[in-house]
Scaffold this motif. Structure first.
Motif, PDB file in Angstrom:
ATOM      1  N   THR A  35      32.653  32.317  83.392  1.00  0.00           N
ATOM      2  CA  THR A  35      31.962  31.568  82.343  1.00  0.00           C
ATOM      3  C   THR A  35      30.804  32.396  81.780  1.00  0.00           C
ATOM      4  OG1 THR A  35      30.371  30.499  83.831  1.00  0.00           O
ATOM      5  CG2 THR A  35      32.472  29.370  83.485  1.00  0.00           C
ATOM      6  N   ASN A  36      30.437  32.080  80.542  1.00  0.00           N
ATOM      7  CA  ASN A  36      29.308  32.801  79.955  1.00  0.00           C
ATOM      8  C   ASN A  36      28.296  31.828  79.329  1.00  0.00           C
ATOM      9  OD1 ASN A  36      30.795  31.953  77.862  1.00  0.00           O
ATOM     10  ND2 ASN A  36      31.092  33.941  76.897  1.00  0.00           N
ATOM     11  N   THR A  37      28.259  30.611  79.872  1.00  0.00           N
ATOM     12  CA  THR A  37      27.299  29.640  79.351  1.00  0.00           C
ATOM     13  C   THR A  37      26.417  29.132  80.481  1.00  0.00           C
ATOM     14  OG1 THR A  37      28.955  27.951  79.697  1.00  0.00           O
ATOM     15  CG2 THR A  37      28.688  28.755  77.436  1.00  0.00           C
ATOM     16  N   HIS A  38      25.674  28.087  80.168  1.00  0.00           N
ATOM     17  CA  HIS A  38      24.883  27.393  81.173  1.00  0.00           C
ATOM     18  C   HIS A  38      25.696  26.172  81.524  1.00  0.00           C
ATOM     19  CE1 HIS A  38      22.392  29.732  78.444  1.00  0.00           C
ATOM     20  NE2 HIS A  38      21.685  30.046  79.519  1.00  0.00           N
ATOM     21  N   GLU A  42      29.723  19.112  86.149  1.00  0.00           N
ATOM     22  CA  GLU A  42      30.832  18.341  85.564  1.00  0.00           C
ATOM     23  C   GLU A  42      31.735  19.235  84.727  1.00  0.00           C
ATOM     24  OE1 GLU A  42      27.808  17.009  85.657  1.00  0.00           O
ATOM     25  OE2 GLU A  42      28.114  15.129  86.752  1.00  0.00           O
ATOM     26  N   GLU A  43      31.097  20.108  83.931  1.00  0.00           N
ATOM     27  CA  GLU A  43      31.888  21.009  83.080  1.00  0.00           C
ATOM     28  C   GLU A  43      32.712  21.989  83.919  1.00  0.00           C
ATOM     29  OE1 GLU A  43      28.673  21.021  79.373  1.00  0.00           O
ATOM     30  OE2 GLU A  43      28.587  22.578  80.908  1.00  0.00           O
ATOM     31  N   LEU A  44      32.091  22.485  84.988  1.00  0.00           N
ATOM     32  CA  LEU A  44      32.814  23.413  85.859  1.00  0.00           C
ATOM     33  C   LEU A  44      33.959  22.683  86.567  1.00  0.00           C
ATOM     34  CD1 LEU A  44      33.036  26.277  87.000  1.00  0.00           C
ATOM     35  CD2 LEU A  44      31.383  25.636  88.761  1.00  0.00           C
ATOM     36  N   LEU A  45      33.681  21.464  87.018  1.00  0.00           N
ATOM     37  CA  LEU A  45      34.720  20.664  87.687  1.00  0.00           C
ATOM     38  C   LEU A  45      35.919  20.467  86.753  1.00  0.00           C
ATOM     39  CD1 LEU A  45      35.617  18.914  90.133  1.00  0.00           C
ATOM     40  CD2 LEU A  45      34.488  16.977  89.029  1.00  0.00           C
ATOM     41  N   ALA A  46      35.640  20.169  85.482  1.00  0.00           N
ATOM     42  CA  ALA A  46      36.724  19.954  84.515  1.00  0.00           C
ATOM     43  C   ALA A  46      37.574  21.216  84.367  1.00  0.00           C
ATOM     44  CB  ALA A  46      36.139  19.537  83.166  1.00  0.00           C
ATOM     45  N   LYS A  47      36.922  22.375  84.313  1.00  0.00           N
ATOM     46  CA  LYS A  47      37.652  23.648  84.217  1.00  0.00           C
ATOM     47  C   LYS A  47      38.522  23.880  85.442  1.00  0.00           C
ATOM     48  CE  LYS A  47      34.699  26.754  81.529  1.00  0.00           C
ATOM     49  NZ  LYS A  47      35.601  27.228  80.462  1.00  0.00           N
ATOM     50  N   VAL A  48      37.923  23.646  86.617  1.00  0.00           N
ATOM     51  CA  VAL A  48      38.604  23.887  87.883  1.00  0.00           C
ATOM     52  C   VAL A  48      39.823  22.973  88.022  1.00  0.00           C
ATOM     53  CG1 VAL A  48      38.263  23.434  90.360  1.00  0.00           C
ATOM     54  CG2 VAL A  48      36.611  24.838  89.120  1.00  0.00           C
ATOM     55  N   ARG A  84      22.353  23.132  85.815  1.00  0.00           N
ATOM     56  CA  ARG A  84      23.317  24.033  85.181  1.00  0.00           C
ATOM     57  C   ARG A  84      23.240  25.374  85.871  1.00  0.00           C
ATOM     58  NH1 ARG A  84      24.525  21.650  80.220  1.00  0.00           N
ATOM     59  NH2 ARG A  84      23.114  19.911  79.930  1.00  0.00           N
ATOM     60  N   TYR A  85      24.343  26.084  85.842  1.00  0.00           N
ATOM     61  CA  TYR A  85      24.374  27.405  86.462  1.00  0.00           C
ATOM     62  C   TYR A  85      24.742  28.447  85.439  1.00  0.00           C
ATOM     63  CZ  TYR A  85      23.981  25.228  91.035  1.00  0.00           C
ATOM     64  OH  TYR A  85      23.534  24.525  92.113  1.00  0.00           O
ATOM     65  N   GLU A  86      24.131  29.600  85.566  1.00  0.00           N
ATOM     66  CA  GLU A  86      24.549  30.701  84.713  1.00  0.00           C
ATOM     67  C   GLU A  86      24.719  31.954  85.542  1.00  0.00           C
ATOM     68  OE1 GLU A  86      21.976  32.485  81.710  1.00  0.00           O
ATOM     69  OE2 GLU A  86      20.323  31.346  82.530  1.00  0.00           O
ATOM     70  N   ASN A  87      25.591  32.830  85.042  1.00  0.00           N
ATOM     71  CA  ASN A  87      25.829  34.096  85.713  1.00  0.00           C
ATOM     72  C   ASN A  87      24.630  35.012  85.534  1.00  0.00           C
ATOM     73  OD1 ASN A  87      28.596  34.419  86.968  1.00  0.00           O
ATOM     74  ND2 ASN A  87      29.085  33.389  85.039  1.00  0.00           N
ATOM     75  N   LEU A  88      24.501  35.979  86.433  1.00  0.00           N
ATOM     76  CA  LEU A  88      23.425  36.946  86.334  1.00  0.00           C
ATOM     77  C   LEU A  88      23.572  37.697  85.013  1.00  0.00           C
ATOM     78  CD1 LEU A  88      23.686  38.466  89.925  1.00  0.00           C
ATOM     79  CD2 LEU A  88      22.357  36.490  89.178  1.00  0.00           C
TER      80      LEU A  88
END
Ligand SMILES: [Zn+2]
Ligand SMILES: [Zn+2]
Length: 143
Positions: A35-38, A42-48, A84-88
């Motif tokens: 991912t490249n967002t914040h 819930e959003e990550l769960l939907a993707k998974v 929210r989580y974001e990548n380094l």
């Protein structure tokens, strides 16, 4: 850092915590690293769930908590009660500006602001190791 390197680091971290790495955990982490967002949980769960319907919220929550603790993800709270989580970031530090109506999040880098922050800290006798700057307001669409 390549995603495969991150997966390897995560496995190492999970082992030091006395936990076992599981296929579900690996899949959640891999999905997040792409991912490249914040992204909210819930959003990550939907993707998974698009690929693995049986993965639940609790597993996503625990996996992202581990990723945050290990330093492989940055946890952010922008005042809407969501984590929210974001990548380094590959290109170093950035700050955020957040729309309080539609929750749009934009990123910015400004060397002048960074410099003023260090000068201010120095004047106060502080050595800064980390900072976050968040601006809140209305985006162009909402104002
Ligand atoms: Zn907006
Ligand atoms: Zn960001």
């Amino acid at each position: 850092m390549a995603n495969q390197t991150k997966i390897a680091l995560l496995k190492g971290y999970i082992e030091t915590k006395g936990l076992k790495s599981t296929a579900q955990r690996d899949f959640i982490a891999e999905t997040f690293f792409k991912t490249n967002t914040h992204i909210s949980l819930e959003e990550l769960l939907a993707k998974v769930k698009r690929k693995h319907k049986n993965i639940g919220y609790a597993t996503v929550y625990r996996t992202m908590k581990l990723l945050g603790e290990s330093g492989l993800a940055i946890a952010r709270q922008f005042g809407d009660g969501q984590t929210r989580y974001e990548n380094l970031p590959e290109d170093g530090h950035h700050d955020h500006i957040i729309c309080i109506k539609c929750s749009k999040i934009a990123e910015f880098q400004n060397q002048k602001i960074e410099q003023l922050q260090s000068e201010t800290a120095k004047k106060l006798g502080f050595t800064v190791v980390n900072h976050k700057l968040e601006l809140y307001g209305y985006c162009a669409d909402c104002s």
